[in-house]
Scaffold this motif. Structure first.
Motif, PDB file in Angstrom:
ATOM      1  N   SER A 295      14.981  57.880  43.254  1.00 35.67           N
ATOM      2  CA  SER A 295      14.281  58.878  42.348  1.00 35.67           C
ATOM      3  C   SER A 295      12.900  59.133  43.204  1.00 35.67           C
ATOM      4  CB  SER A 295      14.325  58.529  40.935  1.00 35.67           C
ATOM      5  OG  SER A 295      15.390  58.510  40.269  1.00 35.67           O
ATOM      6  N   ALA A 296      12.640  57.952  43.810  1.00 29.66           N
ATOM      7  CA  ALA A 296      11.183  57.908  44.225  1.00 29.66           C
ATOM      8  C   ALA A 296      10.996  58.606  45.641  1.00 29.66           C
ATOM      9  CB  ALA A 296      10.294  56.672  44.336  1.00 29.66           C
ATOM     10  N   ALA A 297      12.082  58.697  46.261  1.00 29.42           N
ATOM     11  CA  ALA A 297      12.217  59.239  47.794  1.00 29.42           C
ATOM     12  C   ALA A 297      12.667  60.600  47.575  1.00 29.42           C
ATOM     13  CB  ALA A 297      13.658  58.301  48.332  1.00 29.42           C
ATOM     14  N   GLN A 298      12.075  61.205  48.740  1.00 31.39           N
ATOM     15  CA  GLN A 298      12.194  62.856  48.633  1.00 31.39           C
ATOM     16  C   GLN A 298      12.860  62.992  50.195  1.00 31.39           C
ATOM     17  OE1 GLN A 298      11.052  65.054  46.258  1.00 31.39           O
ATOM     18  NE2 GLN A 298      10.637  62.776  45.337  1.00 31.39           N
ATOM     19  N   PRO A 299      13.163  64.035  50.299  1.00 33.24           N
ATOM     20  CA  PRO A 299      14.005  64.442  51.499  1.00 33.24           C
ATOM     21  C   PRO A 299      12.848  64.309  52.670  1.00 33.24           C
ATOM     22  CG  PRO A 299      14.356  66.253  49.803  1.00 33.24           C
ATOM     23  CD  PRO A 299      13.455  65.333  49.062  1.00 33.24           C
ATOM     24  N   LEU A 300      13.399  63.780  53.750  1.00 31.07           N
ATOM     25  CA  LEU A 300      12.558  63.621  54.908  1.00 31.07           C
ATOM     26  C   LEU A 300      12.093  65.033  55.446  1.00 31.07           C
ATOM     27  CD1 LEU A 300      14.997  61.178  56.896  1.00 31.07           C
ATOM     28  CD2 LEU A 300      12.652  60.758  56.096  1.00 31.07           C
ATOM     29  N   ALA A 301      10.748  64.814  55.826  1.00 31.60           N
ATOM     30  CA  ALA A 301       9.985  66.092  56.098  1.00 31.60           C
ATOM     31  C   ALA A 301       8.959  65.756  56.792  1.00 31.60           C
ATOM     32  CB  ALA A 301       9.365  67.033  54.950  1.00 31.60           C
ATOM     33  N   GLY A 302       8.382  66.521  58.003  1.00 31.27           N
ATOM     34  CA  GLY A 302       7.020  66.406  58.723  1.00 31.27           C
ATOM     35  C   GLY A 302       7.295  65.282  59.597  1.00 31.27           C
ATOM     36  N   ASP A 303       6.324  64.461  59.741  1.00 30.85           N
ATOM     37  CA  ASP A 303       6.403  63.291  60.774  1.00 30.85           C
ATOM     38  C   ASP A 303       7.483  62.491  60.490  1.00 30.85           C
ATOM     39  OD1 ASP A 303       4.255  64.269  62.248  1.00 30.85           O
ATOM     40  OD2 ASP A 303       2.636  62.972  61.176  1.00 30.85           O
ATOM     41  N   ALA A 304       7.655  62.026  59.270  1.00 30.66           N
ATOM     42  CA  ALA A 304       8.857  61.460  58.875  1.00 30.66           C
ATOM     43  C   ALA A 304      10.222  61.898  59.353  1.00 30.66           C
ATOM     44  CB  ALA A 304       8.968  61.150  57.546  1.00 30.66           C
ATOM     45  N   GLU A 305      10.279  63.012  59.271  1.00 29.96           N
ATOM     46  CA  GLU A 305      11.598  63.849  59.962  1.00 29.96           C
ATOM     47  C   GLU A 305      11.588  63.459  61.300  1.00 29.96           C
ATOM     48  OE1 GLU A 305      14.331  67.676  58.776  1.00 29.96           O
ATOM     49  OE2 GLU A 305      12.149  67.918  58.847  1.00 29.96           O
ATOM     50  N   ARG A 306      10.490  63.921  61.928  1.00 36.50           N
ATOM     51  CA  ARG A 306      10.387  63.670  63.262  1.00 36.50           C
ATOM     52  C   ARG A 306      10.868  62.534  63.838  1.00 36.50           C
ATOM     53  NH1 ARG A 306       6.432  61.934  66.277  1.00 36.50           N
ATOM     54  NH2 ARG A 306       4.771  62.051  64.721  1.00 36.50           N
ATOM     55  N   ARG A 307      10.207  61.352  63.167  1.00 35.26           N
ATOM     56  CA  ARG A 307      10.358  60.030  63.585  1.00 35.26           C
ATOM     57  C   ARG A 307      11.865  59.738  63.359  1.00 35.26           C
ATOM     58  NH1 ARG A 307       4.978  59.101  60.534  1.00 35.26           N
ATOM     59  NH2 ARG A 307       3.466  59.269  62.271  1.00 35.26           N
ATOM     60  N   ALA A 308      12.491  60.025  62.345  1.00 30.91           N
ATOM     61  CA  ALA A 308      13.873  59.701  62.096  1.00 30.91           C
ATOM     62  C   ALA A 308      14.704  60.325  63.118  1.00 30.91           C
ATOM     63  CB  ALA A 308      14.255  60.256  60.351  1.00 30.91           C
ATOM     64  N   ALA A 309      14.564  61.587  63.575  1.00 29.63           N
ATOM     65  CA  ALA A 309      15.266  62.229  64.446  1.00 29.63           C
ATOM     66  C   ALA A 309      15.007  61.617  65.573  1.00 29.63           C
ATOM     67  CB  ALA A 309      14.999  63.688  64.700  1.00 29.63           C
ATOM     68  N   ALA A 310      14.028  61.090  66.149  1.00 24.55           N
ATOM     69  CA  ALA A 310      13.829  60.205  67.171  1.00 24.55           C
ATOM     70  C   ALA A 310      14.627  58.823  67.514  1.00 24.55           C
ATOM     71  CB  ALA A 310      12.403  59.897  67.477  1.00 24.55           C
TER      72      ALA A 310
END
Length: 339
Positions: A295-310
């Motif tokens: 419930s606290a976690a939101q969809p990955l976005a921004g720098d977090a999404e970039r780092r996860a993709a890496a």
């Protein structure tokens, strides 16, 4: 649908119907496995395959703690036992070239062990630098007692893991070696000055700051932030981990259900993400707790999404071919030098 900023853990040997519905709806970025999830070779491979299916992509990260020594979720006959990281450090003290080679081999062989089941992320290397009088929770999990040794051997282990197509996660940033308690049970406090921490505890992480992923320490560093443990501290994450250490990879929390942190799992998870963690980790498989974390976690976005993709790009690389029998024999010969 974009994955959400948390890592979840199934409770048992298979994914229950309730878990399947929950994971399918909440879309955790990845999953982590423990001894409770490990039965037979076929069972484990099937469990990993199902988790990747629920993640919706072949590069869904499936984490495990497989360090060598006493921290191993896979045990014989499913995977070989290995010497402790401290033993590799002793070989390095005897012969630096042999020690560094042994560290690379252990990383590469650990990767082969976990990849045999489809597991593609290993929470190694441990870059903590123990000091006299610290709690034994780190102990022989450390590669040495000085930051230079820990950095060299940690880098070799991480490189070996990546050569095997496995994502390494360095831990526990910015350093657990001085902890005066086991963070599984209570919150450790470190009262050492920030200047001294920078010279020793932070140094291996600074040397390996280009690695793709790191896990936080649930430790209160009183000279940096006297109110919040690192996982929940915007000061530690921004000023120390991101700026001073220079780490721009994916930052995942240590297990949010550990006793070092107290409070509601929603509040704790939200605080960790607000402080600067990219994803939060929940390990015990308790469904009610997982719901609070999700419930606290939101969809990955921004720098977090970039780092996860890496990180997923590391997983997507094909492992380098190897003569596994020859590398295991070489590793054994090197470690035999310790007697």
């Amino acid at each position: 649908m974009t994955a959400k900023a948390f890592i979840a853990a199934p409770a048992g040997l298979t994914v229950s119907g309730e878990e399947r519905r929950f994971f399918g709806a909440e879309r955790p970025w990845g999953f982590i496995l423990f001894a409770r999830n490990v039965g037979s070779k076929n069972q484990l491979a099937d469990l990993v395959a199902e988790l990747k299916e629920l993640g919706g992509r072949e590069t869904t990260p499936i984490f495990i703690d497989q360090e060598g020594g006493r921290i191993n979720r896979l045990r014989p006959p499913l995977a070989p036992a290995y010497p402790t990281p401290a033993a590799i450090g002793r070989l390095f003290a005897l012969d630096p070239e042999a020690g560094e080679r042994a560290a690379w081999l252990q990383g590469r062989l650990l990767a082969a062990d976990v990849m045999a089941f489809g597991i593609n992320a290993d929470c190694v290397p441990c870059l903590d630098v123990p000091v006299a009088g610290a709690h034994s929770v780190i102990g022989d999990r450390a590669y040495g007692l000085n930051p230079e040794t820990v950095a060299v051997l940690g880098r070799a282990v991480a490189d070996g893991a990546m050569a095997g197509g496995v994502l390494p996660v360095m831990k526990h940033v910015p350093g657990h070696g001085r902890g005066n308690a086991d963070s599984h049970l209570e919150l450790p406090r470190v009262e050492t000055s920030r200047n001294e921490l920078a010279k020793s505890d932070f140094a291996p992480f600074r040397a390996l700051a280009t690695l793709p992923a790191a896990m936080t320490a649930h430790i209160l560093y009183t000279d940096v932030d006297p109110r919040h443990p690192a996982t929940l501290s915007p000061i530690v994450i921004d000023s120390v981990i991101r700026k001073e250490i220079g780490f721009d990879g994916l930052l995942m929390s240590d297990d949010m259900s550990m006793k070092a942190l107290s409070g509601d799992l929603y509040d704790l998870s939200a605080a960790a993400l607000t402080a600067g963690c990219d994803v939060v980790l929940h390990c015990n498989g308790e469904m009610d707790e997982m719901r609070r974390v999700a419930s606290a976690a939101q969809p990955l976005a921004g720098d977090a999404e970039r780092r996860a993709a890496a990180c997923e790009a590391v997983i997507a690389r094909r492992s380098e071919t190897m003569d596994e029998a020859a590398l295991r024999a070489e590793f054994a010969r090197l470690m035999e030098r310790l007697g």
